[in-house]
Scaffold this motif. Sequence first.
Motif, PDB file in Angstrom:
ATOM      1  N   ALA A 373      26.209  46.592  42.644  1.00 41.84           N
ATOM      2  CA  ALA A 373      26.356  47.637  42.235  1.00 41.84           C
ATOM      3  C   ALA A 373      27.275  47.400  41.305  1.00 41.84           C
ATOM      4  O   ALA A 373      27.033  48.045  39.925  1.00 41.84           O
ATOM      5  CB  ALA A 373      26.769  48.745  43.303  1.00 41.84           C
ATOM      6  N   GLY A 374      28.363  46.625  41.299  1.00 39.55           N
ATOM      7  CA  GLY A 374      29.415  46.462  40.439  1.00 39.55           C
ATOM      8  C   GLY A 374      28.882  45.744  39.168  1.00 39.55           C
ATOM      9  O   GLY A 374      29.167  45.969  37.877  1.00 39.55           O
ATOM     10  N   THR A 375      28.096  44.878  39.458  1.00 33.50           N
ATOM     11  CA  THR A 375      27.231  43.928  38.682  1.00 33.50           C
ATOM     12  C   THR A 375      26.429  44.769  37.635  1.00 33.50           C
ATOM     13  O   THR A 375      26.487  44.636  36.388  1.00 33.50           O
ATOM     14  CB  THR A 375      26.596  42.898  39.101  1.00 33.50           C
ATOM     15  N   MET A 376      25.703  45.789  38.348  1.00 27.20           N
ATOM     16  CA  MET A 376      24.968  46.724  37.458  1.00 27.20           C
ATOM     17  C   MET A 376      25.666  47.390  36.732  1.00 27.20           C
ATOM     18  O   MET A 376      25.215  47.727  35.511  1.00 27.20           O
ATOM     19  CB  MET A 376      24.002  47.363  38.277  1.00 27.20           C
ATOM     20  N   ILE A 377      26.605  48.131  37.010  1.00 23.24           N
ATOM     21  CA  ILE A 377      27.590  48.777  36.278  1.00 23.24           C
ATOM     22  C   ILE A 377      28.125  47.943  35.084  1.00 23.24           C
ATOM     23  O   ILE A 377      27.938  48.495  33.917  1.00 23.24           O
ATOM     24  CB  ILE A 377      28.704  49.392  37.121  1.00 23.24           C
ATOM     25  N   SER A 378      28.521  46.846  35.154  1.00 23.33           N
ATOM     26  CA  SER A 378      29.037  46.059  34.022  1.00 23.33           C
ATOM     27  C   SER A 378      28.070  45.708  33.041  1.00 23.33           C
ATOM     28  O   SER A 378      28.214  45.927  31.908  1.00 23.33           O
ATOM     29  CB  SER A 378      29.495  44.710  34.653  1.00 23.33           C
ATOM     30  N   LEU A 560      36.171  45.821  29.363  1.00 21.63           N
ATOM     31  CA  LEU A 560      35.643  46.988  30.193  1.00 21.63           C
ATOM     32  C   LEU A 560      34.728  46.659  30.913  1.00 21.63           C
ATOM     33  O   LEU A 560      34.771  46.816  31.904  1.00 21.63           O
ATOM     34  CB  LEU A 560      35.595  48.322  29.170  1.00 21.63           C
ATOM     35  N   GLY A 561      33.652  45.858  30.360  1.00 19.47           N
ATOM     36  CA  GLY A 561      32.651  45.448  30.961  1.00 19.47           C
ATOM     37  C   GLY A 561      32.612  44.477  32.045  1.00 19.47           C
ATOM     38  O   GLY A 561      31.898  44.737  33.122  1.00 19.47           O
ATOM     39  N   ALA A 562      33.530  43.737  32.186  1.00 17.27           N
ATOM     40  CA  ALA A 562      34.005  43.008  33.328  1.00 17.27           C
ATOM     41  C   ALA A 562      34.411  43.594  34.333  1.00 17.27           C
ATOM     42  O   ALA A 562      34.401  42.991  35.484  1.00 17.27           O
ATOM     43  CB  ALA A 562      34.720  41.542  32.962  1.00 17.27           C
ATOM     44  N   LEU A 563      35.400  44.548  34.243  1.00 15.38           N
ATOM     45  CA  LEU A 563      36.083  45.083  35.467  1.00 15.38           C
ATOM     46  C   LEU A 563      35.270  45.646  36.500  1.00 15.38           C
ATOM     47  O   LEU A 563      35.715  45.386  37.569  1.00 15.38           O
ATOM     48  CB  LEU A 563      36.823  46.218  34.747  1.00 15.38           C
ATOM     49  N   PRO A 564      34.055  46.399  36.343  1.00 11.29           N
ATOM     50  CA  PRO A 564      33.264  46.965  37.530  1.00 11.29           C
ATOM     51  C   PRO A 564      32.809  45.705  38.456  1.00 11.29           C
ATOM     52  O   PRO A 564      32.924  45.750  39.497  1.00 11.29           O
ATOM     53  CB  PRO A 564      32.248  47.700  36.918  1.00 11.29           C
ATOM     54  N   ALA A 565      32.527  44.864  37.851  1.00 15.78           N
ATOM     55  CA  ALA A 565      31.824  43.542  38.518  1.00 15.78           C
ATOM     56  C   ALA A 565      32.986  42.937  39.156  1.00 15.78           C
ATOM     57  O   ALA A 565      33.053  42.480  40.510  1.00 15.78           O
ATOM     58  CB  ALA A 565      31.231  42.291  37.716  1.00 15.78           C
ATOM     59  N   PHE A 566      34.314  42.590  38.674  1.00 15.80           N
ATOM     60  CA  PHE A 566      35.438  41.949  39.328  1.00 15.80           C
ATOM     61  C   PHE A 566      35.916  42.691  40.241  1.00 15.80           C
ATOM     62  O   PHE A 566      36.455  42.354  41.564  1.00 15.80           O
ATOM     63  CB  PHE A 566      36.297  41.653  38.336  1.00 15.80           C
ATOM     64  N   ILE A 570      35.529  41.607  44.114  1.00 14.73           N
ATOM     65  CA  ILE A 570      36.634  41.276  45.044  1.00 14.73           C
ATOM     66  C   ILE A 570      37.187  42.326  46.110  1.00 14.73           C
ATOM     67  O   ILE A 570      37.352  41.951  47.269  1.00 14.73           O
ATOM     68  CB  ILE A 570      37.944  40.913  44.036  1.00 14.73           C
ATOM     69  N   GLY A 571      37.048  43.591  45.496  1.00 18.89           N
ATOM     70  CA  GLY A 571      37.442  44.695  46.294  1.00 18.89           C
ATOM     71  C   GLY A 571      36.522  44.834  47.582  1.00 18.89           C
ATOM     72  O   GLY A 571      37.166  45.171  48.629  1.00 18.89           O
ATOM     73  N   THR A 572      35.239  44.389  47.542  1.00 17.77           N
ATOM     74  CA  THR A 572      34.372  44.650  48.689  1.00 17.77           C
ATOM     75  C   THR A 572      34.810  43.769  49.777  1.00 17.77           C
ATOM     76  O   THR A 572      34.742  43.888  50.914  1.00 17.77           O
ATOM     77  CB  THR A 572      33.006  44.464  48.280  1.00 17.77           C
ATOM     78  N   HIS A 573      35.272  42.541  49.201  1.00 20.53           N
ATOM     79  CA  HIS A 573      35.873  41.561  50.319  1.00 20.53           C
ATOM     80  C   HIS A 573      36.962  42.024  51.181  1.00 20.53           C
ATOM     81  O   HIS A 573      37.006  41.789  52.468  1.00 20.53           O
ATOM     82  CB  HIS A 573      35.978  40.156  49.628  1.00 20.53           C
ATOM     83  N   THR A 582      38.532  30.038  50.309  1.00 24.66           N
ATOM     84  CA  THR A 582      37.852  29.320  49.613  1.00 24.66           C
ATOM     85  C   THR A 582      36.375  29.968  49.082  1.00 24.66           C
ATOM     86  O   THR A 582      35.928  29.672  47.937  1.00 24.66           O
ATOM     87  CB  THR A 582      37.280  28.134  50.496  1.00 24.66           C
ATOM     88  N   HIS A 583      35.995  31.141  49.919  1.00 23.15           N
ATOM     89  CA  HIS A 583      34.787  32.032  49.492  1.00 23.15           C
ATOM     90  C   HIS A 583      34.991  32.683  48.169  1.00 23.15           C
ATOM     91  O   HIS A 583      34.440  32.929  47.334  1.00 23.15           O
ATOM     92  CB  HIS A 583      34.634  32.697  50.398  1.00 23.15           C
ATOM     93  N   LEU A 584      36.440  33.175  48.161  1.00 27.57           N
ATOM     94  CA  LEU A 584      36.816  33.905  46.935  1.00 27.57           C
ATOM     95  C   LEU A 584      37.338  32.937  45.770  1.00 27.57           C
ATOM     96  O   LEU A 584      37.589  33.661  44.670  1.00 27.57           O
ATOM     97  CB  LEU A 584      37.960  34.895  47.331  1.00 27.57           C
ATOM     98  N   LEU A 585      37.740  31.924  45.847  1.00 24.28           N
ATOM     99  CA  LEU A 585      38.284  31.084  44.800  1.00 24.28           C
ATOM    100  C   LEU A 585      37.712  31.072  43.864  1.00 24.28           C
ATOM    101  O   LEU A 585      38.244  31.104  42.488  1.00 24.28           O
ATOM    102  CB  LEU A 585      38.478  29.633  45.281  1.00 24.28           C
ATOM    103  N   PRO A 586      36.289  30.897  43.456  1.00 22.86           N
ATOM    104  CA  PRO A 586      35.323  31.040  42.246  1.00 22.86           C
ATOM    105  C   PRO A 586      35.658  32.346  41.769  1.00 22.86           C
ATOM    106  O   PRO A 586      35.836  32.257  40.441  1.00 22.86           O
ATOM    107  CB  PRO A 586      34.069  30.845  42.715  1.00 22.86           C
ATOM    108  N   VAL A 587      35.924  33.485  42.169  1.00 27.41           N
ATOM    109  CA  VAL A 587      36.172  34.636  41.648  1.00 27.41           C
ATOM    110  C   VAL A 587      37.461  34.612  41.081  1.00 27.41           C
ATOM    111  O   VAL A 587      37.838  35.154  40.061  1.00 27.41           O
ATOM    112  CB  VAL A 587      35.897  35.910  42.581  1.00 27.41           C
ATOM    113  N   TYR A 588      38.300  34.288  41.897  1.00 25.25           N
ATOM    114  CA  TYR A 588      39.764  34.249  41.306  1.00 25.25           C
ATOM    115  C   TYR A 588      39.830  33.397  40.147  1.00 25.25           C
ATOM    116  O   TYR A 588      40.511  33.819  39.066  1.00 25.25           O
ATOM    117  CB  TYR A 588      40.795  33.496  42.280  1.00 25.25           C
TER     118      TYR A 588
END
Length: 608
Positions: A373-378, A560-566, A570-573, A582-588
């Motif tokens: 959903a976050g990726t679609m919004i972005s 603005l466009g990257a914020l919903p996806a990020f 991260i928030g859902t985790h 280690t699972h979230l490291l790529p996102v960080y």
Amino acid sequence: MPDWSYHPLKKLLLDKMRPKKSREFIHESMNTIASIPGGRGLVGFLGHMAPPQELHKEINHMKFPSPTGLSGHIDPNLSGMNAFQELGFGFIEIGPIVLNEPKEQTEPKRENNHILFANHQEKVPLKLAIKKLTNLHIQIPIFARIDTHVKRNEWDMIVDHLTPFVDAFIVTSEQIYLAKSERHLENSFYVSFHADEMNEKVRELEKFIEHTCFGGIVINAPRRTVDSYWHEAANANEYLAKTVKQVKNLNPELTVITSGGVETPNEACTLVHTGADLLILTEGYVKAGPGLPKRIHERLLFEEVRPIEKQKSHGSFLFGLAILIGGIIALYFALTSIILPYDEAFIGLTSADIIQINPLILSFMSHDRMALAGTMISGGILYIQLARHGIKYGMHWAKIAFHSAAIVGFLGILLFIGFGYFDWLHALFWLILLPIYFYSIKEGKTATYTPYSSHGKNDRAWQYGLYGQLMFITLGFLLVVGGIVISTIGVTNVFVSTDLSFLCMSPQMLDNISSNLIPVIAHDRAGFGSALVSVGLLVLMLSLWGFRQGERWVWNTLALGALPAFIAGIGTHFYIGYTTFTHLLPVYFLVIVYLLGLVFSYPFLKKK
């Protein structure tokens, strides 16, 4: 080798190497890429450097895609010839040509931010020139500069052997008289002068003009000698402009080519405005980077007064808006019921049943659906911005970016079928999008404009902007790679080791609960992965092609466009307690790249 990769590499590596070694490394690398199948397409994708149609010109029966050319001093070994025509040059100079290879070739050196060329500089043997020109398919004019110390009998041999391969020659004022009209092409010889000796040579111009083979003059930038080396004078551009104006006042019809004196787009504009027909880039090209021809083109286009005709972009805007609304609806379901009645019917279990078995299963499914959903919004935000600020103003690059990402997004639906679960609501959403998308294609046919820019300096904001651009290109590329990896996992193993640790269950245990449970999870993963690829392409192409000084909307869109996806990623985790580092490291890491991109590009993009 676009500027955003050239300058960091130059600072970290190339400036620490010998000038000749770094030069050959760059040229051979670019030439290799341009020579492999699909290489020219890759160069075009990375830089969009093809000269605009508005700058094409014809001089002495030669067609020049651009007024900018490259000096033979920059590539004496002709090792980058195959790549230069892909970098926006309208012609290439080779030489100075000699008959036989000299026993010694004096390399250039670097000193005090100058490239010092030897007085007895590197020569190009005739045999090497013919070998290179025979094996290459060059589609732009080639000028061959003949060495000043070539003897009479050698001169004839050089000209005769090169005539089938080159379009014109650059010679000295003495050598022009050796050209014979019955043997050589009309207007194929250009006489070379140094700017500081033009006052003495003005009287000779009338004699040259009467010569049948005379095509024009080449005015070389004034030089400063340091021991047995030389570099361009600090006031080269100003002196060249003054000289060109003087010559054009005497004979407006005379073809004038300048060599050197250009390090910025503004300096190129100065010479064009004073009457220069063609510009040969020398030392300034190395300092400014391979993107200089493209920047000159955009600066020259800015000078032309042409009203912007706004295009229809309603379909493109509605397409982005539909994806944005779809993402918001998907986010609502991911935060409430998580799975819908038709999911329950396919799985054979209700949400309550799954919670009784293992509540972490629903949490895990929620995390995939929230990320989607976050990726679609972005993606919706990026599509809307490209429609409002790119397609609406007829920008061809914006249309290509928009439709490339959209097509990849549509094809992503094919990934869902692999595990036997076809989401009919997802399919219905695409069926609603299809007519809107076809309408946007019809609208975008008139988006053919080439972007232009008023930016003409190699200032600090531009330099920082290159690093910001590099960060966002890296971000887009990594998003594409991440999306491909996630999609691949979704249609193969479905889970990674940290997923199974969070669920405290193996795939066999999940399959024992319901043989249709894993297909639903795989469908979510594949959907998220394909959406991520689409958004990554949007970020990548927007960063590659949209960076110009004062394009505030580009910075706002990326910010603005990257914020919903990020936030969703991260928030859902944290929302479900799946916080394995280690699972979230790529996102960080992606967040750090994103923030650096915003900081570095702010002065360049946000400056009015």
